[in-house]
Design a protein around this motif. Structure first.
Motif, short mmCIF file in Angstrom:
data_model
loop_
_atom_site.label_atom_id
_atom_site.label_comp_id
_atom_site.label_asym_id
_atom_site.label_seq_id
_atom_site.Cartn_x
_atom_site.Cartn_y
_atom_site.Cartn_z
N LYS A 164 0.85 -1.19 0.00
CA LYS A 164 0.00 0.00 0.00
C LYS A 164 0.88 1.24 0.00
CE LYS A 164 -4.06 -1.92 2.38
NZ LYS A 164 -5.00 -1.73 3.51
N GLY A 165 0.34 2.31 -0.56
CA GLY A 165 1.11 3.54 -0.65
C GLY A 165 0.49 4.69 0.12
N VAL A 166 1.35 5.46 0.77
CA VAL A 166 0.96 6.75 1.33
C VAL A 166 1.43 7.80 0.34
CG1 VAL A 166 1.24 8.38 3.23
CG2 VAL A 166 1.15 5.91 3.69
N VAL A 167 0.51 8.58 -0.18
CA VAL A 167 0.83 9.57 -1.21
C VAL A 167 0.40 10.94 -0.71
CG1 VAL A 167 0.55 10.23 -3.62
CG2 VAL A 167 0.39 7.81 -2.97
N SER A 168 1.36 11.80 -0.43
CA SER A 168 1.05 13.13 0.08
C SER A 168 2.27 14.03 -0.02
CB SER A 168 0.61 13.05 1.55
OG SER A 168 0.51 14.35 2.11
N PRO A 169 2.10 15.27 -0.47
CA PRO A 169 3.25 16.19 -0.52
C PRO A 169 3.87 16.45 0.85
CG PRO A 169 1.19 17.35 -0.96
CD PRO A 169 0.88 15.89 -0.99
N ILE A 170 3.16 16.10 1.91
CA ILE A 170 3.72 16.28 3.26
C ILE A 170 5.03 15.52 3.40
CG2 ILE A 170 3.34 15.89 5.73
CD1 ILE A 170 0.33 16.03 5.20
N ILE A 171 5.15 14.36 2.75
CA ILE A 171 6.34 13.53 2.96
C ILE A 171 7.45 13.80 1.95
CG2 ILE A 171 5.13 11.72 4.22
CD1 ILE A 171 5.04 10.06 1.67
N LEU A 172 7.30 14.79 1.11
CA LEU A 172 8.45 15.23 0.32
C LEU A 172 9.54 15.73 1.28
CD1 LEU A 172 6.81 17.15 -2.64
CD2 LEU A 172 8.39 15.22 -2.87
N PRO A 173 10.79 15.33 1.09
CA PRO A 173 11.83 15.77 2.02
C PRO A 173 12.18 17.24 1.83
CG PRO A 173 12.83 14.62 0.20
CD PRO A 173 11.33 14.48 0.03
N ASP A 174 12.88 17.79 2.80
CA ASP A 174 13.39 19.15 2.66
C ASP A 174 14.57 19.19 1.69
OD1 ASP A 174 11.84 20.62 4.88
OD2 ASP A 174 12.63 18.86 5.90
N ILE A 175 15.41 18.16 1.75
CA ILE A 175 16.63 18.13 0.95
C ILE A 175 16.84 16.73 0.38
CG2 ILE A 175 19.16 18.41 0.98
CD1 ILE A 175 18.79 20.32 3.37
N ALA A 176 17.19 16.66 -0.90
CA ALA A 176 17.67 15.42 -1.51
C ALA A 176 19.16 15.60 -1.79
CB ALA A 176 16.92 15.12 -2.79
N LEU A 177 19.96 14.69 -1.28
CA LEU A 177 21.41 14.76 -1.45
C LEU A 177 21.83 13.67 -2.43
CD1 LEU A 177 24.03 15.15 1.41
CD2 LEU A 177 24.41 13.63 -0.52
N LEU A 178 22.36 14.07 -3.59
CA LEU A 178 22.77 13.14 -4.63
C LEU A 178 24.29 13.04 -4.67
CD1 LEU A 178 20.43 14.31 -7.56
CD2 LEU A 178 19.90 12.78 -5.63
N ASP A 179 24.80 11.90 -4.26
CA ASP A 179 26.24 11.66 -4.25
C ASP A 179 26.50 10.38 -5.05
OD1 ASP A 179 28.89 11.09 -3.77
OD2 ASP A 179 28.76 11.16 -1.59
N GLY A 180 26.92 10.56 -6.29
CA GLY A 180 27.15 9.41 -7.16
C GLY A 180 28.19 8.44 -6.63
N ARG A 181 29.07 8.92 -5.77
CA ARG A 181 30.12 8.05 -5.21
C ARG A 181 29.51 6.91 -4.40
NH1 ARG A 181 34.82 10.06 -1.11
NH2 ARG A 181 33.05 10.00 0.32
#
Length: 390
Positions: A164-181
């Motif tokens: 089951k999925g919880v779908v809500s903009p509330i759970i969008l994070p403040d920051i996404a950190l992308l580190d390819g390493r």
């Protein structure tokens, strides 16, 4: 132009080795001066590989009190979330960091929400059912596939084996950190499966029947497929290729932004039971049913498939009309799966024809996803698609 809403993670930060500076990133969270308790969510595999060591060290050396929760499993259970929430509340967590694949990030989202909300988890499932506030949240992906760092979705396995999925903009994070390493150590098979998962996100977002399918999502899906198509072979053949690793991670994030706003459909609906009932990794589950679903959808979106085909395969023959190009696209994607070393059919992961009725029954419960498919899917249709995918 149709009205639409586009939500995404407010801050996306990419940098090779950036996870080792996680404390600097965390300073930008809306924390009080005396609230330094961090709840760090990951899985045993990440910890055994040492992938999180520098990030955790960065936090602790900067004065953060880190509570480590490493109990996330594949296809995470709702009970796992509730266990973690109890610990987060007991330790007075001020923020949550999800570090790992989609499972860890999805669990982190729900911990951040449930630690603040009085709403029971069972009431949060569905679209825009969740209420309340959440703790500040950073998500750090270690695979290039799920896009969870930019989606307002958390997928959990309930006690009935149903996802089951919880779908809500509330759970969008403040920051996404992308580190390819962080993706350098991924085995070729996981690299391939998660990469195909990201491609599926982009394809389904572009062709979604959702009323919120919009120009931004389509643009992001196109760019994602260009990046993913150009680099997926390279990262599987040479996992140390830095530029290819970074391109795949960015492509995954762009695809995540696309499907977060123009939702995925029947590929995911049919893949979820494969994962929950037979414990097949999510990316591979998508890959195994992709050809069958796309073939089924040809009657409704051949022109869209034909448009996407040269983005992934620039050498594809585009002179054969939309039907021909779309059919060739489906065949090329299927061949790509095999070339990347992925299993060719459901039988190779232990699924037989006798299992299909139960799979089809479970797939039809994914109404949140099926409603977005370009063509209506009945239980009989799902059965035929699974049979085609054996």
């Amino acid at each position: 132009m149709e009205d639409f809403v586009f939500n995404t993670t407010p801050s996306i930060r990419q940098g090779w080795g950036l996870a080792s500076k996680l404390a600097e990133v965390a300073r930008d969270l809306p924390l009080g001066p005396d609230r330094a308790e961090v709840f760090f969510v990951t899985d045993p595999g990440i910890m055994s590989l040492g992938l999180a060591d520098e990030a955790i060290s960065s936090l602790r050396s900067s004065g953060y009190q880190v509570t480590l929760f490493e109990g996330v499993e594949a296809d995470p259970k709702a009970t796992t979330v509730l266990e973690a929430v109890s610990i987060a509340k007991r330790t007075n967590a001020a923020c949550v960091i999800g570090f790992g694949g989609g499972s860890s990030m999805d669990v982190a989202k729900m911990i951040a929400l449930l630690a603040c909300s009085d709403q029971p988890l069972d009431e949060m499932y569905g679209v825009n059912q969740a209420t309340g506030k959440r703790l500040p949240l950073i998500l750090v992906p270690t695979t290039a596939g799920t896009g969870s760092e930019v989606t307002a979705v958390s997928i959990l396995t309930t006690g009935t084996e149903e996802k089951k999925g919880v779908v809500s903009p509330i759970i969008l994070p403040d920051i996404a950190l992308l580190d390819g390493r962080l993706t350098l150590g991924l085995p070729a098979h996981i690299t391939a499966a998660t990469g195909v998962d990201a491609m599926v996100h982009a394809i389904e977002a572009f062709t979604s029947r959702s009323a919120n399918n919009n120009p931004l999502s389509k643009m992001l899906a196109e760019k994602a497929l260009i990046l993913l198509g150009a680099n997926i072979r390279s990262v599987v053949e040479d996992g140390t290729n830095q530029s290819a690793r970074e391109a795949m991670l960015l492509g995954s994030t762009l695809a995540g932004q696309a499907f977060a706003n123009s939702p995925v459909a029947a590929v995911h609906a049919l893949a979820y039971p494969v994962g929950s009932l037979f414990h097949v990794p999510h990316g591979l589950s998508n890959a195994l049913v992709l050809k069958g679903v796309m073939t089924f959808n040809m009657a409704k979106c051949a022109e869209e498939y034909a448009h996407l085909a040269p983005l992934v395969f620039p050498d594809i023959d585009t002179t054969q009309g939309s039907q021909g190009v779309a059919a060739a696209f489906i065949d090329r994607l299927s061949a790509l799966n095999v070339d990347l070393g992925l299993e060719a059919g459901l039988r190779q992961v232990g699924i037989e024809k006798s299992h299909i009725p139960k799979l089809a029954q479970h797939a039809m419960k994914q109404t949140r996803l099926l409603v977005n498919n370009p063509r209506d899917v009945t239980q009989a249709d799902a059965t035929r698609i699974y049979e085609m995918s054996l």
